[in-house]
Scaffold this motif. Structure first.
Motif, PDB file in Angstrom:
ATOM      1  N   ASP A  60       1.576  -0.712   0.295  1.00 43.37           N
ATOM      2  CA  ASP A  60      -0.343  -0.038  -0.130  1.00 43.37           C
ATOM      3  C   ASP A  60       1.374   1.038   0.487  1.00 43.37           C
ATOM      4  O   ASP A  60       1.891   1.223  -0.942  1.00 43.37           O
ATOM      5  N   ASP A  61       0.309   2.428   0.110  1.00 42.53           N
ATOM      6  CA  ASP A  61       0.869   3.417   0.121  1.00 42.53           C
ATOM      7  C   ASP A  61       2.520   3.661   1.468  1.00 42.53           C
ATOM      8  O   ASP A  61       2.956   2.876   1.777  1.00 42.53           O
ATOM      9  N   LYS A  89      -3.213  -0.352  -6.521  1.00 37.84           N
ATOM     10  CA  LYS A  89      -4.549  -0.395  -5.864  1.00 37.84           C
ATOM     11  C   LYS A  89      -4.813   1.541  -6.625  1.00 37.84           C
ATOM     12  O   LYS A  89      -3.823   2.276  -5.559  1.00 37.84           O
ATOM     13  N   ASP A  95      -5.920   4.927  -5.675  1.00 36.26           N
ATOM     14  CA  ASP A  95      -6.614   6.007  -4.955  1.00 36.26           C
ATOM     15  C   ASP A  95      -6.775   7.792  -4.981  1.00 36.26           C
ATOM     16  O   ASP A  95      -6.692   7.718  -5.917  1.00 36.26           O
ATOM     17  N   ASP A 133     -12.819   2.096   4.354  1.00 38.98           N
ATOM     18  CA  ASP A 133     -12.098   2.314   4.686  1.00 38.98           C
ATOM     19  C   ASP A 133     -12.919   1.447   6.504  1.00 38.98           C
ATOM     20  O   ASP A 133     -11.567   1.021   7.397  1.00 38.98           O
TER      21      ASP A 133
HETATM   22  C1  GLA Z   1      -6.753   5.750   1.857  1.00 39.77           C
HETATM   23  C2  GLA Z   1      -7.191   4.087   1.344  1.00 39.77           C
HETATM   24  C3  GLA Z   1      -6.862   2.884   2.286  1.00 39.77           C
HETATM   25  C4  GLA Z   1      -5.295   3.889   1.806  1.00 39.77           C
HETATM   26  C5  GLA Z   1      -4.695   5.002   2.798  1.00 39.77           C
HETATM   27  C6  GLA Z   1      -3.364   5.091   2.460  1.00 39.77           C
HETATM   28  O1  GLA Z   1      -7.640   6.213   2.969  1.00 39.77           O
HETATM   29  O2  GLA Z   1      -8.812   4.312   1.557  1.00 39.77           O
HETATM   30  O3  GLA Z   1      -7.109   1.763   1.975  1.00 39.77           O
HETATM   31  O4  GLA Z   1      -4.362   2.966   1.241  1.00 39.77           O
HETATM   32  O5  GLA Z   1      -5.208   5.859   1.577  1.00 39.77           O
HETATM   33  O6  GLA Z   1      -2.819   6.282   2.357  1.00 39.77           O
END
Ligand code: GLA
Length: 743
Positions: free
Chosen positions: A363-364, A473, A475, A553
């Protein structure tokens, strides 16, 4: 699995004709009427004596020889409602005293701001109809498009064309208006939400006045979803009664207006949100509106959802008509947040692989100077401190463990603290001299600009070309605040300049779709998830280019039951990504047993998002067992027919059931939030089975299923299943395999 997939597409496409064996589109020239037959419904439009296009019928399928009376304009209601108001016009422009919601409003160069659209021509092809209308004075043509889908969906949209030699400005443009048959007890269902609380289902009686659902945010938004379902207050339930339903395929600002007119007529108008909207139509230019999909069923809200689900799998999702079952993913966000690095991710990947995970997603935090959410967005190079040798060693390890690799990106955003912003501050949306409002310390790039579009496509293309990435993913973590676009105006000035800049609402989204389409075309194996802080961008526009969405989330398994319940009213379980995460949950500190968390996440595309380093041996063993269980039923869950047996909103227990398209398997998930007074769970009556078939019952928890090993469909549906759920947060699942020999 392969065999079942083939069956699905065959089922979905078996019918080029509707339920009554009719052509999709039939024109009756003598009465200037067109009959559109979609699944179990028929929709009819016709030209009236004033040469205007009216909607005549929307309801259960009509036989081929059915003829409706000639379209006839309604009269004035006293002197206050002109025929423009009292007639069910198919695409009413503002003009001739229309006070209901217009589908179209255009400024003409001579100051005329009204239109009166009359019939010009029609073209019928196999499953499509195009009707062209034109204004009686101005050189404006409106093309109305209809496409019929065998699953029971009719898609409608419009194209507004400037056929003259001067410039016009479109101020308001809907995709379509749906007029419902006259009735007094319509009830509207709609979906609202917020971050971490998406997909809340509401319903209320439709009365005189407008019920507006909209986004002014530049994207679809968590706050409302462009979906509606209208039933009859006293006749429609989950399983029975008429439902008129639809959803708009647009990922920008949108508006859906459900209106009870002064004449007690109900109409639904949706398209571009007219708020702050303009589109400049130079000579010869057109504006096309998003597709507005709708359907009718006589079999309740449940069937309306199933029609939408089948339609999305067969016609919308990028892999249609043969949707691929979603893999079980692991995502590191809740475990590590921004603290991703090679060793940490490899350690999680090794544990995830043991559970049976098929896709590992970082992820991030992997790029630029992304240590927190304050910096880095826009700088899409691998962070050398976290991944000194790039992503390759991690990706290789993930592959060696038998999984494919996914990566988080947020391509449309920039942190002011980034190399990109320092180099191109003008690329962020802004108005001259005005403060740029930050949200999560970030600004939105103006994707309507061609240079920004090119930058975004190129970095994504490079990322996917240089690394073996199966999944992004994607975003999108904020909405618009200063949607300026000064470069758009070119030589225009004054109000023309401002109107040109407002095209950002259309051009941004079109460019987003272009990037996604180009990326997928160049990397055909790439899959993409639409995420916007959860479900902030879920609609049939984005779902043409993305395989799934991040549902919320909010990963609390109990809240998720309600969120998922709302979600499935509008979108297919296949697209509904759901993770099992740790307890106490980060959002509401609730602690729920692991099995309940798994069974909640199994309602859609299962993922795991906990910190596996902290899972006990028992957790790992249960998770391995449940992941294997899911793989066995996932095609049924993701591609089957969903029956929402009992809503989690109404009682302490809830149940959902999925039946494979070919009927060979069904699965029941049951959840008990809290038992009171020692009361036993009432029996659960299943749906959608074959009464005469026998089913082998396979219970996830042998001790919780209190019944025979083989049971007939009639008994399962009539008498029901006895499940011994007790205490708090108990849950179980039962699989039914149809026995071919005993049918
Ligand atoms: C959003 C997404 C999360 C995650 C964060 C990362 O809030 O919905 O699942 O990926 O960003 O910064």
């Amino acid at each position: 699995m392969k065999k079942r997939l083939l069956t699905i597409s065959a089922t979905i496409f078996a019918c080029g004709l509707n339920v009554l064996g009719q052509d999709a589109v039939r024109s009756v020239d003598a009465s200037q009427q067109w009959y559109l037959n979609a699944g179990e419904s028929t929709y009819v439009v016709g030209i009236n004596e004033r040469h205007m296009l009216q909607s005549l019928y929307w309801g259960p399928a009509l036989p081929a020889d059915a003829r409706l009376p000639q379209a006839h304009s309604s009269g004035e209601w006293a002197s206050f409602d002109t025929p423009a108001n009292t007639t069910a016009l198919e695409y009413p422009a503002w003009g001739e005293g229309l006070f209901a919601e217009p589908a179209l409003k255009v400024d003409s160069p001579n100051g005329d701001r009204t239109l009166v659209l009359v019939y010009e021509s029609a073209k019928v092809s196999k499953s499509e109809l195009e009707i062209v209308l034109h204004d009686t004075v101005q050189p404006i043509k409106v093309h109305l498009f209809y496409e019929v889908f065998p699953q029971g969906i009719l898609s409608r949209w419009s194209r507004i064309e400037n056929a003259g030699s001067q410039t016009f400005v479109v101020e308001q443009a809907a995709s379509a208006v749906w007029n419902l048959p006259a009735a007094e007890d319509y009830s509207l269902s709609w979906l609202t939400g917020q971050w971490a609380g998406e997909w809340q289902l509401h319903s209320e009686l439709i009365q005189a006045g407008s019920h507006v659902m909209e986004s002014r945010r530049g994207s679809t938004g968590h706050q409302a979803n462009p979906w509606f379902a209208i039933g009859r207050e006293h006749a429609t339930t989950e399983d029975n009664g008429p439902v008129w339903f639809g959803e708009l395929g647009w990922s920008g600002s949108w508006r859906m207006n459900v209106e009870g007119t002064s004449q007690n007529k109900v109409r639904v108008t949706a398209g571009y949100n007219p708020f702050d909207f303009a589109y400049v139509l130079e000579p010869g230019k057109s504006l096309e509106t998003p597709k507005f999909y709708a359907g009718y069923t006589s079999h309740g809200q449940g069937e309306a959802s199933r029609i939408l689900h089948r339609f999305q799998l067969a016609e919308i999702l990028p892999t249609h008509p043969n949707p691929k079952p979603r893999p079980v993913i692991y995502n590191s966000w809740e475990a590590t947040e921004f603290a991703v690095n090679e060793a940490g991710q490899i350690s999680l990947a090794e544990k995830a692989a043991k559970l049976g995970v098929e896709r590992f997603v970082v992820d991030d935090g992997w790029f630029g100077q992304r240590l927190t959410d304050k910096a880095g967005l826009g700088d899409w190079y691998v962070n050398k401190t976290k991944f000194p040798n790039g992503l390759k060693p991690l990706i290789d390890r993930v592959h060696a463990l038998g999984m494919d690799f996914g990566l988080w990106v947020e391509p449309e955003m920039v942190n002011p603290d980034s190399d990109l912003y320092r180099a191109h501050p003008d690329w962020a949306m802004h108005f001259p001299d005005r403060n740029r409002t930050e949200a999560r310390n970030q600004l939105v790039l103006n994707l309507a600009r061609e240079d920004v579009k090119e930058y975004v496509f190129n970095f994504l293309d490079r990322l996917v070309t240089e690394n073996d990435i199966a999944f992004l993913k994607w975003d999108y973590n904020r909405n618009w605040s200063e949607p300026g676009w000064s470069e758009a105006s070119g030589s225009a000035n004054g109000s023309a300049e401002v109107a040109k800049q407002k095209e950002i609402y259309v051009r941004y989204v079109e460019n987003l779709y272009d990037i996604l389409a180009k990326l997928r075309a160049k990397h055909p194996k790439l899959e993409i998830e639409s995420c916007s802080g959860g479900s902030g961008r879920v609609d049939l526009g984005i779902l043409r280019y993305t395989d799934e969405v991040w549902t919320s989330d909010n990963t609390d398994a109990l809240d998720r039951l309600a969120i998922q319940y709302g979600f499935t009213h509008a979108y297919a379980p296949e697209t509904m990504a759901a993770w099992v995460t740790d307890v106490p949950n980060f959002l509401n500190r609730r602690s729920i047993p692991l099995q309940f968390r798994f069974l909640s996440a199994m309602q859609g595309a299962l993922g795991i998002g906990g910190n596996l380093n902290k899972w006990t041996t028992d957790d790992m063993a249960l998770a391995t067992k449940l992941t294997a269980f899911y793989k066995d039923i996932r095609t049924t869950v993701q591609h089957g027919n969903l029956y929402r047996l009992q809503s989690p909103l109404k009682s302490e227990s809830s149940h959902v059931e999925y039946v494979a398209q070919d009927g060979s398997q069904a699965v029941l998930f049951s959840y008990l939030r809290s038992q009171h007074f020692g009361m036993a769970l009432p029996k659960v009556q299943l749906k959608g089975l074959e009464p005469k078939a026998s089913y082998q019952v396979r219970a996830l928890d042998a001790g919780k299923y209190k019944g025979e090993a083989v049971v007939s469909g009639a008994v399962l549906m009539g008498e029901g299943i006895n499940l011994g759920l007790a205490g708090d947060y108990d849950s179980t699942a039962v699989v039914l395999e149809r026995l071919e020999t005993r049918r």
